[in-house]
Write a protein that holds these residues in place. Structure first.
Motif, PDB file in Angstrom:
ATOM      1  N   GLY A  73      76.526 -11.762 -14.608  1.00 47.84           N
ATOM      2  CA  GLY A  73      76.873 -11.031 -15.814  1.00 47.84           C
ATOM      3  C   GLY A  73      78.306 -10.504 -15.809  1.00 47.84           C
ATOM      4  N   LYS A  74      79.148 -11.089 -14.990  1.00 43.86           N
ATOM      5  CA  LYS A  74      80.534 -10.614 -14.890  1.00 43.86           C
ATOM      6  C   LYS A  74      81.289 -10.728 -16.205  1.00 43.86           C
ATOM      7  N   SER A  75      81.159 -11.874 -16.860  1.00 39.08           N
ATOM      8  CA  SER A  75      81.898 -12.055 -18.109  1.00 39.08           C
ATOM      9  C   SER A  75      81.379 -11.122 -19.202  1.00 39.08           C
ATOM     10  N   THR A  76      80.059 -10.974 -19.247  1.00 41.02           N
ATOM     11  CA  THR A  76      79.473 -10.078 -20.232  1.00 41.02           C
ATOM     12  C   THR A  76      79.946  -8.648 -19.984  1.00 41.02           C
ATOM     13  N   ASP A  96      67.761  -4.077 -16.941  1.00 40.02           N
ATOM     14  CA  ASP A  96      66.551  -4.207 -17.758  1.00 40.02           C
ATOM     15  C   ASP A  96      65.495  -5.027 -17.021  1.00 40.02           C
ATOM     16  N   GLY A 103      76.484 -16.108 -12.869  1.00 39.82           N
ATOM     17  CA  GLY A 103      75.346 -15.678 -13.676  1.00 39.82           C
ATOM     18  C   GLY A 103      74.984 -14.212 -13.529  1.00 39.82           C
ATOM     19  N   ALA A 124      74.560  -5.132 -19.271  1.00 38.60           N
ATOM     20  CA  ALA A 124      75.806  -5.539 -19.926  1.00 38.60           C
ATOM     21  C   ALA A 124      75.551  -6.097 -21.326  1.00 38.60           C
ATOM     22  N   ASN A 173      73.730  -4.927 -12.311  1.00 38.25           N
ATOM     23  CA  ASN A 173      73.610  -5.368 -13.706  1.00 38.25           C
ATOM     24  C   ASN A 173      72.216  -5.939 -13.947  1.00 38.25           C
ATOM     25  N   LYS A 174      71.925  -6.187 -15.220  1.00 41.44           N
ATOM     26  CA  LYS A 174      70.588  -6.642 -15.627  1.00 41.44           C
ATOM     27  C   LYS A 174      69.537  -5.613 -15.197  1.00 41.44           C
ATOM     28  N   ARG A 223      81.654 -15.306 -23.649  1.00 41.31           N
ATOM     29  CA  ARG A 223      81.158 -13.920 -23.719  1.00 41.31           C
ATOM     30  C   ARG A 223      82.200 -12.966 -24.294  1.00 41.31           C
ATOM     31  N   GLU A 261      88.298 -11.768 -13.125  1.00 41.22           N
ATOM     32  CA  GLU A 261      86.895 -12.120 -12.895  1.00 41.22           C
ATOM     33  C   GLU A 261      86.823 -13.310 -11.959  1.00 41.22           C
TER      34      GLU A 261
HETATM   35  N1  LIG Z   1      68.781  -9.561 -19.124  1.00 44.10           N
HETATM   36  C1  LIG Z   1      70.102  -9.433 -18.990  1.00 44.10           C
HETATM   37  N2  LIG Z   1      70.881 -10.515 -19.095  1.00 44.10           N
HETATM   38  C2  LIG Z   1      72.215 -10.363 -18.939  1.00 44.10           C
HETATM   39  C3  LIG Z   1      72.808  -9.104 -18.701  1.00 44.10           C
HETATM   40  N3  LIG Z   1      74.139  -9.272 -18.583  1.00 44.10           N
HETATM   41  C4  LIG Z   1      74.364 -10.583 -18.754  1.00 44.10           C
HETATM   42  N4  LIG Z   1      73.228 -11.245 -18.977  1.00 44.10           N
HETATM   43  C5  LIG Z   1      73.059 -12.694 -19.214  1.00 44.10           C
HETATM   44  O1  LIG Z   1      73.303 -13.388 -18.014  1.00 44.10           O
HETATM   45  C6  LIG Z   1      73.882 -14.659 -18.296  1.00 44.10           C
HETATM   46  C7  LIG Z   1      75.148 -14.863 -17.500  1.00 44.10           C
HETATM   47  O2  LIG Z   1      76.120 -13.939 -17.933  1.00 44.10           O
HETATM   48  P1  LIG Z   1      77.671 -14.136 -17.663  1.00 44.10           P
HETATM   49  O3  LIG Z   1      78.341 -12.899 -18.148  1.00 44.10           O
HETATM   50  O4  LIG Z   1      78.149 -15.412 -18.176  1.00 44.10           O
HETATM   51  O5  LIG Z   1      77.670 -14.176 -16.059  1.00 44.10           O
HETATM   52  P2  LIG Z   1      78.871 -14.542 -15.050  1.00 44.10           P
HETATM   53  O6  LIG Z   1      78.641 -15.939 -14.615  1.00 44.10           O
HETATM   54  O7  LIG Z   1      78.692 -13.585 -13.909  1.00 44.10           O
HETATM   55  O8  LIG Z   1      80.152 -14.347 -15.768  1.00 44.10           O
HETATM   56  C8  LIG Z   1      74.123 -14.701 -19.794  1.00 44.10           C
HETATM   57  O9  LIG Z   1      73.084 -15.415 -20.395  1.00 44.10           O
HETATM   58  C9  LIG Z   1      74.064 -13.238 -20.199  1.00 44.10           C
HETATM   59  O10 LIG Z   1      73.641 -13.066 -21.514  1.00 44.10           O
HETATM   60  C10 LIG Z   1      71.941  -7.972 -18.617  1.00 44.10           C
HETATM   61  O11 LIG Z   1      72.354  -6.837 -18.402  1.00 44.10           O
HETATM   62  N5  LIG Z   1      70.596  -8.194 -18.776  1.00 44.10           N
END
Ligand SMILES: Nc1nc2c(ncn2[C@@H]2O[C@H](COP(=O)(O)OP(=O)(O)O)[C@@H](O)[C@H]2O)c(=O)[nH]1
Ligand SMILES: [Mg+2]
Lengths: 132, 388
Positions: free
Chosen positions: B120-123, B257, B118, B292, B254-255, B161, B207
């Motif tokens: 944001g790795k994939s994003t 924001d 969660g 991301a 990341n995130k 993503r 990833e």
């Molecule tokens: N607020 C916010 N949400 C993000 C950001 N990057 C990713 N997300 C959200 O975080 C959640 C998990 O992202 P994902 O890329 O699947 O994470 P992973 O499990 O690390 O691959 C998704 O709902 C994304 O939309 C960011 O920069 N800001």
């Protein structure tokens, strides 16, 4: 290492609900399959590209918005055009009974309406999946 | 008769069919015969002479031995896809092709992206692909998610993503389940990376969730490792415990924001600053804030990755790193195979069970048992034997 069934669960079309598809994805995973969930709003091209790259044995399509008569045969056709003839394509979601025949003739191997016991879906897949 | 792989119907068997259909015609005439015809093959054959039958069967089995390596080098996605499946299954058919492909590997740049689920790795990967593609480079992605230890199944959601790139022929995305392997990786991950490397992908992104203490984690595979952190998860403390802070070449906050991003940024920077006093290293990790989902900070992140790449190349570290990786990998492969051979042999006739019983009953001890077995396998040189 035991072979795993790899299945793509995809949601073609534009509707924004994928609770049913996600649930199915989870059920398949519980059944020991490796499930690639591709998310919402997939075009047939995207689905088939995913199936090709993931070497998917099965493509499961879910539709709630009435686009199945276009999208499902299109996916079958694109798979065929790439030579992926042995990929098992199954469909589900809200599909009127009168469309079943057409869909099956166009190469969708099974349609699972709402309320189909999940075990039926799983066992259909397990007994019809290709060997690789 | 065994079924050939569907995607490759227009190979030897088809030609054989056409030879057969046009008995007397030149041997290399071909015609379009689809997969469904192959199913008819036995029936068609039974109507003809036995001699021809044997010819066809022989040629058809030749179809099973398609040259995957050659096809991969020629750009076949399907050959890549199937070879990867075999590698995941540890199917023996894969390895001869890996031998052929190996000389074509070593050209790709390998980027590891790791962090909590969660984060944001994939994003982030999705947006990095966009940037990398803009510079004209091709990309391969290996997205690893955990298998369920209970069912053996896996839900692989990373493609969600990356939809934007799914039909780009220069992007190859492959989801993998860990299949019980530790360290956030699947056992075959390094093999899969090699396939994509030989396939000609310029950059390969791996990833993975988290990092294990295993030597076979993403660090042992990637040239540059990015650790993704997010504010508000107490990630830094967790990561320090898990040893993650030691492995990053770059940190991504990341995130950004979200509240707490600056705080996290400071904590990480302070930690890096501390480390520079403790360890001498030519490279000081950098910290990058990204959003991301909104593609903010990604261009800068990619530039920073390239900077690290430059550092590795100009300092000779890249060669050193890869030498170390090759050393580890070679040993690991020998280890795995020897272990497998010995285990299989011991299990075959129930000997292992008997040994275990004897050890349990204290009629034996595991130490001398081990030595006895190794002796059988002649692992000891005669000299060592004498000494013991
Ligand atoms: N607020 C916010 N949400 C993000 C950001 N990057 C990713 N997300 C959200 O975080 C959640 C998990 O992202 P994902 O890329 O699947 O994470 P992973 O499990 O690390 O691959 C998704 O709902 C994304 O939309 C960011 O920069 N800001
Ligand atoms: Mg992910």
């Amino acid at each position: 290492m035991a072979k795993k069934i790899k299945i793509i669960v995809a949601k073609p079309g534009l509707d924004g609900h994928d609770r049913g598809a996600k649930l199915l994805a989870r059920i398949f995973a519980e059944e020991g399959m490796e499930v690639v969930y591709t998310g919402l709003r997939q075009t047939p091209e995207m689905i088939v590209a995913a199936a090709e790259q993931e070497d998917a044995d099965v493509v499961g399509l879910s539709s709630l918005s009435g686009v199945h008569n276009y999208f499902f045969p299109k996916v079958v056709e694109l798979l065929k055009s790439k030579g992926l003839n042995d990929v098992l394509v199954v469909g589900g979601g809200i599909i009127p009974i009168e469309d079943y025949d057409f869909l099956q003739k166009s190469g969708v191997k099974a349609i699972f309406g709402p309320g189909t016991p999940t075990m039926d879906i799983v066992s259909f897949i397990k007994s019809n999946v290709r060997a690789r | 008769m065994e079924r050939p792989d569907a995607p490759y119907c227009e190979s030897p068997a088809i030609r054989t069919l056409s030879i057969y259909d046009e008995v007397g015609d030149s041997a290399d005439s071909t015609c379009e015969i689809g997969y469904s015809h192959l199913e008819l093959l036995p029936r068609m054959l039974s109507a003809r002479e036995p001699v021809l039958l044997s010819v066809v069967v022989e040629r058809t089995s030749g179809l099973m031995n398609r040259d995957y390596a050659k096809q991969i080098l020629e750009g076949s996605q399907q050959a890549v896809a199937r070879l990867i499946s075999w590698l995941e299954d540890e199917d023996e058919r894969a390895y001869p092709f890996m031998e052929e492909l190996y000389p074509h590997t070593g050209k790709a740049y390998i980027l590891g992206i790791t962090g909590s689920p969660g984060a944001g790795k994939s994003t982030l990967t999705d947006k990095l692909i966009r940037n990398i593609r803009k510079s004209g480079l091709t990309v391969g992605i290996v997205a690893v998610d955990p298998s369920s230890p209970f069912t053996g199944g896996a839900l692989l959601g990373d493609r969600i993503r990356m939809s934007e790139h799914s039909t780009d022929p220069d992007v190859y995305i492959r989801s993998m389940a860990t299949r019980g392997f530790l360290g956030g990786m699947a056992k075959a991950t390094c093999d899969v990376v090699k396939v994509l490397d030989a396939f000609g992908k310029d950059v390969i992104i791996i990833e993975t969730v988290g990092v294990g203490q295993d030597e076979v984690d993403v660090v042992g595979l990637a040239d540059t490792t990015c650790v993704v952190l997010v504010p508000g998860l107490g990630d830094v403390i967790q990561s320090m415990k898990a040893g993650i802070m030691e492995i990053a070449d770059l940190y991504v906050v990341n995130k950004a924001d979200r509240e707490g991003a600056d705080q996290l940024n400071m904590e990480v920077s302070a930690r890096i600053e501390q480390d520079t006093h403790i360890k001498m290293s030519g490279w000081t990790p950098t910290v990058h804030k990204t959003v991301a989902v909104d593609n903010v900070g990604i261009k800068e992140l990619w530039e920073a990755i390239l900077k690290h790449k430059d550092f590795l190349e100009s300092s000779g570290r890249l060669v050193e790193k890869r030498r170390n990786q090759t050393y580890q990998e070679t040993l690991r492969m020998i280890h795995n195979e020897m272990f497998r051979l010995i285990r299989d042999q011991l299990q075959e006739n129930g000997r292992l069970d008997r040994l275990v019983e004897e050890i349990l009953e204290r009629r034996r001890d595991p130490y001398s048992t081990m030595r006895e077995i190794l002796d059988e396998w002649q692992f000891f040189t005669p000299k060592q034997k004498e000494a013991s």
